[in-house]
Scaffold this motif. Structure first.
Motif, PDB file in Angstrom:
ATOM      1  N   LEU A  70       5.666 -32.196 -44.296  1.00  0.00           N
ATOM      2  CA  LEU A  70       7.122 -31.557 -44.313  1.00  0.00           C
ATOM      3  C   LEU A  70       7.446 -31.341 -42.727  1.00  0.00           C
ATOM      4  N   PHE A  71       6.417 -31.109 -41.967  1.00  0.00           N
ATOM      5  CA  PHE A  71       6.885 -31.298 -40.437  1.00  0.00           C
ATOM      6  C   PHE A  71       6.647 -32.348 -39.602  1.00  0.00           C
ATOM      7  N   TRP A  72       6.094 -33.513 -40.227  1.00  0.00           N
ATOM      8  CA  TRP A  72       6.290 -34.890 -39.637  1.00  0.00           C
ATOM      9  C   TRP A  72       7.637 -35.308 -39.186  1.00  0.00           C
ATOM     10  N   HIS A  73       8.871 -35.202 -40.056  1.00  0.00           N
ATOM     11  CA  HIS A  73       9.883 -35.712 -39.678  1.00  0.00           C
ATOM     12  C   HIS A  73      10.760 -34.446 -39.439  1.00  0.00           C
ATOM     13  N   GLY A  74      12.041 -34.237 -39.182  1.00  0.00           N
ATOM     14  CA  GLY A  74      12.644 -33.015 -39.045  1.00  0.00           C
ATOM     15  C   GLY A  74      12.814 -32.196 -40.235  1.00  0.00           C
ATOM     16  N   PHE A  75      12.705 -30.943 -40.267  1.00  0.00           N
ATOM     17  CA  PHE A  75      12.605 -29.874 -41.311  1.00  0.00           C
ATOM     18  C   PHE A  75      13.597 -30.000 -42.426  1.00  0.00           C
ATOM     19  N   THR A 240       0.015 -26.716 -39.614  1.00  0.00           N
ATOM     20  CA  THR A 240      -0.453 -28.128 -38.952  1.00  0.00           C
ATOM     21  C   THR A 240      -1.197 -27.795 -37.429  1.00  0.00           C
ATOM     22  N   GLY A 241      -0.902 -26.463 -37.062  1.00  0.00           N
ATOM     23  CA  GLY A 241      -1.359 -26.313 -35.743  1.00  0.00           C
ATOM     24  C   GLY A 241      -0.453 -26.624 -34.724  1.00  0.00           C
ATOM     25  N   PHE A 243       2.878 -25.837 -33.049  1.00  0.00           N
ATOM     26  CA  PHE A 243       3.674 -24.578 -32.862  1.00  0.00           C
ATOM     27  C   PHE A 243       5.275 -25.192 -32.254  1.00  0.00           C
ATOM     28  N   SER A 244       5.943 -25.901 -32.926  1.00  0.00           N
ATOM     29  CA  SER A 244       7.153 -26.254 -32.469  1.00  0.00           C
ATOM     30  C   SER A 244       8.046 -26.515 -33.644  1.00  0.00           C
ATOM     31  N   PRO A 245       9.508 -26.447 -33.614  1.00  0.00           N
ATOM     32  CA  PRO A 245      10.374 -26.767 -34.654  1.00  0.00           C
ATOM     33  C   PRO A 245      10.661 -28.315 -34.494  1.00  0.00           C
ATOM     34  N   LEU A 246      10.131 -29.056 -33.654  1.00  0.00           N
ATOM     35  CA  LEU A 246      10.292 -30.621 -33.645  1.00  0.00           C
ATOM     36  C   LEU A 246       9.296 -31.053 -34.250  1.00  0.00           C
ATOM     37  N   PRO A 247       9.793 -32.298 -34.961  1.00  0.00           N
ATOM     38  CA  PRO A 247       8.895 -33.047 -35.639  1.00  0.00           C
ATOM     39  C   PRO A 247       7.690 -33.424 -34.875  1.00  0.00           C
ATOM     40  N   ARG A 248       6.126 -33.631 -35.857  1.00  0.00           N
ATOM     41  CA  ARG A 248       5.038 -34.170 -35.192  1.00  0.00           C
ATOM     42  C   ARG A 248       5.215 -35.501 -35.043  1.00  0.00           C
ATOM     43  N   SER A 249       6.151 -36.185 -35.529  1.00  0.00           N
ATOM     44  CA  SER A 249       6.135 -37.599 -35.357  1.00  0.00           C
ATOM     45  C   SER A 249       6.777 -37.755 -33.783  1.00  0.00           C
ATOM     46  N   GLY A 250       7.176 -37.016 -32.970  1.00  0.00           N
ATOM     47  CA  GLY A 250       8.185 -37.278 -31.794  1.00  0.00           C
ATOM     48  C   GLY A 250       7.127 -38.042 -30.893  1.00  0.00           C
ATOM     49  N   SER A 251       6.007 -37.936 -30.527  1.00  0.00           N
ATOM     50  CA  SER A 251       4.984 -38.395 -29.688  1.00  0.00           C
ATOM     51  C   SER A 251       4.695 -39.930 -29.860  1.00  0.00           C
ATOM     52  N   ILE A 252       4.514 -40.127 -31.048  1.00  0.00           N
ATOM     53  CA  ILE A 252       3.994 -41.575 -31.580  1.00  0.00           C
ATOM     54  C   ILE A 252       5.490 -42.323 -31.405  1.00  0.00           C
ATOM     55  N   ASN A 253       6.413 -41.841 -31.830  1.00  0.00           N
ATOM     56  CA  ASN A 253       7.716 -42.499 -32.039  1.00  0.00           C
ATOM     57  C   ASN A 253       8.221 -42.881 -30.595  1.00  0.00           C
ATOM     58  N   PHE A 254       7.755 -42.042 -29.539  1.00  0.00           N
ATOM     59  CA  PHE A 254       8.232 -42.249 -28.185  1.00  0.00           C
ATOM     60  C   PHE A 254       7.358 -43.282 -27.727  1.00  0.00           C
ATOM     61  N   TYR A 255       5.942 -43.420 -28.190  1.00  0.00           N
ATOM     62  CA  TYR A 255       5.206 -44.665 -27.840  1.00  0.00           C
ATOM     63  C   TYR A 255       5.441 -45.672 -28.238  1.00  0.00           C
ATOM     64  N   ILE A 256       5.904 -45.804 -29.875  1.00  0.00           N
ATOM     65  CA  ILE A 256       6.235 -46.955 -30.500  1.00  0.00           C
ATOM     66  C   ILE A 256       7.470 -47.988 -29.723  1.00  0.00           C
ATOM     67  N   GLY A 287      -9.465 -34.808 -31.422  1.00  0.00           N
ATOM     68  CA  GLY A 287      -9.465 -34.423 -32.958  1.00  0.00           C
ATOM     69  C   GLY A 287      -8.359 -33.491 -32.908  1.00  0.00           C
ATOM     70  N   SER A 288      -7.945 -32.712 -32.081  1.00  0.00           N
ATOM     71  CA  SER A 288      -7.113 -31.558 -32.393  1.00  0.00           C
ATOM     72  C   SER A 288      -5.550 -32.139 -32.558  1.00  0.00           C
ATOM     73  N   GLU A 289      -4.738 -31.176 -33.393  1.00  0.00           N
ATOM     74  CA  GLU A 289      -3.273 -31.499 -33.354  1.00  0.00           C
ATOM     75  C   GLU A 289      -2.742 -31.971 -32.015  1.00  0.00           C
ATOM     76  N   LYS A 290      -2.906 -30.886 -31.004  1.00  0.00           N
ATOM     77  CA  LYS A 290      -2.257 -30.833 -29.648  1.00  0.00           C
ATOM     78  C   LYS A 290      -2.823 -32.345 -28.857  1.00  0.00           C
ATOM     79  N   ALA A 291      -3.978 -32.508 -29.019  1.00  0.00           N
ATOM     80  CA  ALA A 291      -4.706 -33.593 -28.432  1.00  0.00           C
ATOM     81  C   ALA A 291      -4.266 -34.924 -28.820  1.00  0.00           C
ATOM     82  N   TYR A 292      -4.017 -34.934 -30.377  1.00  0.00           N
ATOM     83  CA  TYR A 292      -3.381 -35.949 -30.892  1.00  0.00           C
ATOM     84  C   TYR A 292      -2.120 -36.388 -30.534  1.00  0.00           C
ATOM     85  N   ARG A 293      -1.167 -35.524 -30.242  1.00  0.00           N
ATOM     86  CA  ARG A 293       0.242 -35.507 -29.843  1.00  0.00           C
ATOM     87  C   ARG A 293       0.219 -36.137 -28.462  1.00  0.00           C
TER      88      ARG A 293
END
Length: 362
Positions: A70-75, A240-241, A243-256, A287-293
Motif C-alpha cells: 500500500l505504501f509503495w505508491h501514493g497512499f 514497513t519501517g 516513517f513517511s507519507p511519501l511512497p517508498r518507491s521514491g528513491s528507486i524512481n529517482f535512480y531509474i 538490509g534495513s528499510e532506511k538503508a534500502y532507500r
C-alpha cells in the motif's frame, strides 16, 4: 490576483449551465472511449503499475488495511480504489467507468481556475480542452492515480488563490487538507505545497497583515496538511519501517531516471530485470528499510557529482521530451490504446515524428 466579481442570479444560472455542459462533455467522451476500449486485453486485466494498484486495493477491500505494498505508491488512490472494490459488484470495469464520470469535475475545476485567473471565455475554452485532451481521456480511465491527481491539481491552486483574500480560518484549514490529499496522491505536489505556502505568506504581508496573523493562517494550512499526512506516515512506519507519507518507491524512481544507464533502466519491465534491480541493495548488505532507500538515493547523488555534465544533459533531454507533441510511451502506450478506440484515435495520432494529441490542441 484578480478576484471574481459579485455573482447575480442570472450569472449564477449561466455558470451552473456551463459547469453542467463541461461535466457532461468530459464524462461522455470518456464513457464512449471505455465502451470502445472494452475490446482491449488490458481493460479487465490491469498491467504493471495498474496491476500493483489493483492488487493492493483488493487486499484492502477484504479488510486487511495495512499491507506493505500500500505504501509503495501514493497512499490515496489505492485506498480509494479499495472502497470501489468493496462495493457490491465492484470491479475494474466499475472503477474505470466511475473514474470516467468523476473526471467531469476536473473539467469544471479547470473552468473555474481559468475564469478566476482570466475571464469566463478563457475558463470555458480551458474546460473544453481538458475534456477533449486525448492523453487525459486515456489516463483518467486507467487504474492509475493520474485522474485523481488531475482533479486535485486545479482544485489545490484554486483554494490557494482564494486563501489570499480570506478571513475565515476554516478556508486555510480546508486548503491545507486538500494539499495534503494531493501529496498523498502524488509526492510531486509537496514542493508546490511548500512554495505556495511561502508565496501565500508574502502575499498576505503585501496586504499589510501583521506577521502574527500570517503565522496563524500558515499554521492552519500546515495543520490541515499534517492532519492527513501524519496518520499515513505512522501507518507506513508501523507496516514497513518507512516513517513517511511519501511512497517508498521514491528513491528507486529517482535512480531509474538519473543514472549512467538511463536508457536501460527506463525500459525495465516486471520480471527478472526488475527483480534484479530491487535486489541490488540486499546483495550489497543493505538490509534495513532506511538503508534500502538510501542505497538508490546515494547512487543517484554519486552520479550527479561524478558526472555533472551527463547528469545535466539528461535533465535537458527530459525537458525537451516533456515538450514533445508526441506522447512518449513507457509503461503505457497511448497509441496502442488508440487502436482499440476510434474516438481516442481522433484525438491522438502521429505521422512520422510528429504527434497530434487533440483536434483542438493548441
Amino acid at each position: 490576483m484578480p478576484g471574481a466579481p459579485p455573482v447575480s442570479g442570472s450569472s449564477w444560472k449561466r455558470s451552473a449551465g456551463i459547469c453542467c455542459a463541461l461535466f457532461a462533455l468530459s464524462a461522455a467522451l470518456r464513457v464512449i472511449f471505455l465502451l470502445e476500449f472494452r475490446a482491449s486485453p488490458t481493460f479487465s486485466t490491469p498491467i504493471i503499475d495498474s496491476a500493483s494498484y489493483d492488487r493492493v486495493a483488493r487486499v484492502m477491500a477484504t479488510g486487511r488495511i495495512l499491507d506493505p505494498e500500500l505504501f509503495w505508491h501514493g497512499f490515496l488512490y489505492p485506498a480509494y480504489l479499495s472502497l470501489v472494490y468493496a462495493l457490491p459488484g465492484g470491479s475494474v470495469a466499475v472503477a474505470r467507468f466511475l473514474q470516467a464520470i468523476l473526471s467531469g469535475f476536473t473539467a469544471v475545476a479547470v473552468y473555474f481556475l481559468g475564469r478566476r485567473l482570466f475571464d469566463t471565455k478563457t475558463g470555458i475554452l480551458a474546460g473544453i480542452l481538458t475534456s477533449a485532451y486525448g492523453p487525459l481521456i486515456f489516463y483518467d480511465t486507467e487504474i492509475l492515480a493520474t485522474g485523481m491527481a488531475s482533479l486535485l491539481a486545479p482544485l489545490v491552486i484554486i483554494l490557494a488563490i482564494r486563501a489570499e483574500g480570506e478571513t475565515d480560518p476554516s478556508r486555510y484549514l480546508i486548503y491545507g487538507v486538500c494539499a495534503g490529499l494531493a501529496v498523498l496522491t502524488r509526492a510531486t505536489f509537496l514542493p508546490y505545497a511548500v512554495l505556495a505556502s511561502v508565496f501565500l505568506a508574502f502575499t498576505l504581508r503585501a496586504k499589510w497583515l501583521p506577521w502574527r496573523s500570517i503565522a496563524v493562517r500558515e499554521s492552519l494550512v500546515t495543520g490541515g496538511m499534517l492532519a492527513v499526512l501524519v496518520p499515513v506516515a505512522v501507518a507506513s512506519g508501523m507496516t514497513t519501517g518507512h516513517f513517511s507519507p511519501l511512497p517508498r518507491s521514491g528513491s528507486i524512481n529517482f535512480y531509474i531516471g538519473n543514472n549512467p544507464d538511463t536508457e536501460k533502466t527506463m525500459t525495465i519491465r516486471p520480471g527478472p530485470g526488475w527483480r534484479e534491480l530491487l535486489a541490488r541493495p540486499t546483495l550489497e548488505g543493505e538490509g534495513s528499510e532506511k538503508a534500502y532507500r538510501k542505497y538508490f538515493t546515494d547512487r543517484t547523488v554519486e552520479y550527479a557529482v561524478s558526472s555533472p555534465g551527463m547528469f545535466a544533459g539528461g535533465l535537458v533531454r527530459k525537458t525537451i521530451q516533456f515538450f514533445s507533441t508526441r506522447e512518449l510511451p513507457r509503461t503505457y502506450d497511448l497509441y496502442t490504446a488508440a487502436s482499440f478506440s476510434r474516438l481516442l484515435s481522433l484525438f491522438t495520432w502521429k505521422v512520422w515524428r510528429f504527434g497530434f494529441l487533440s483536434l483542438i490542441h493548441i
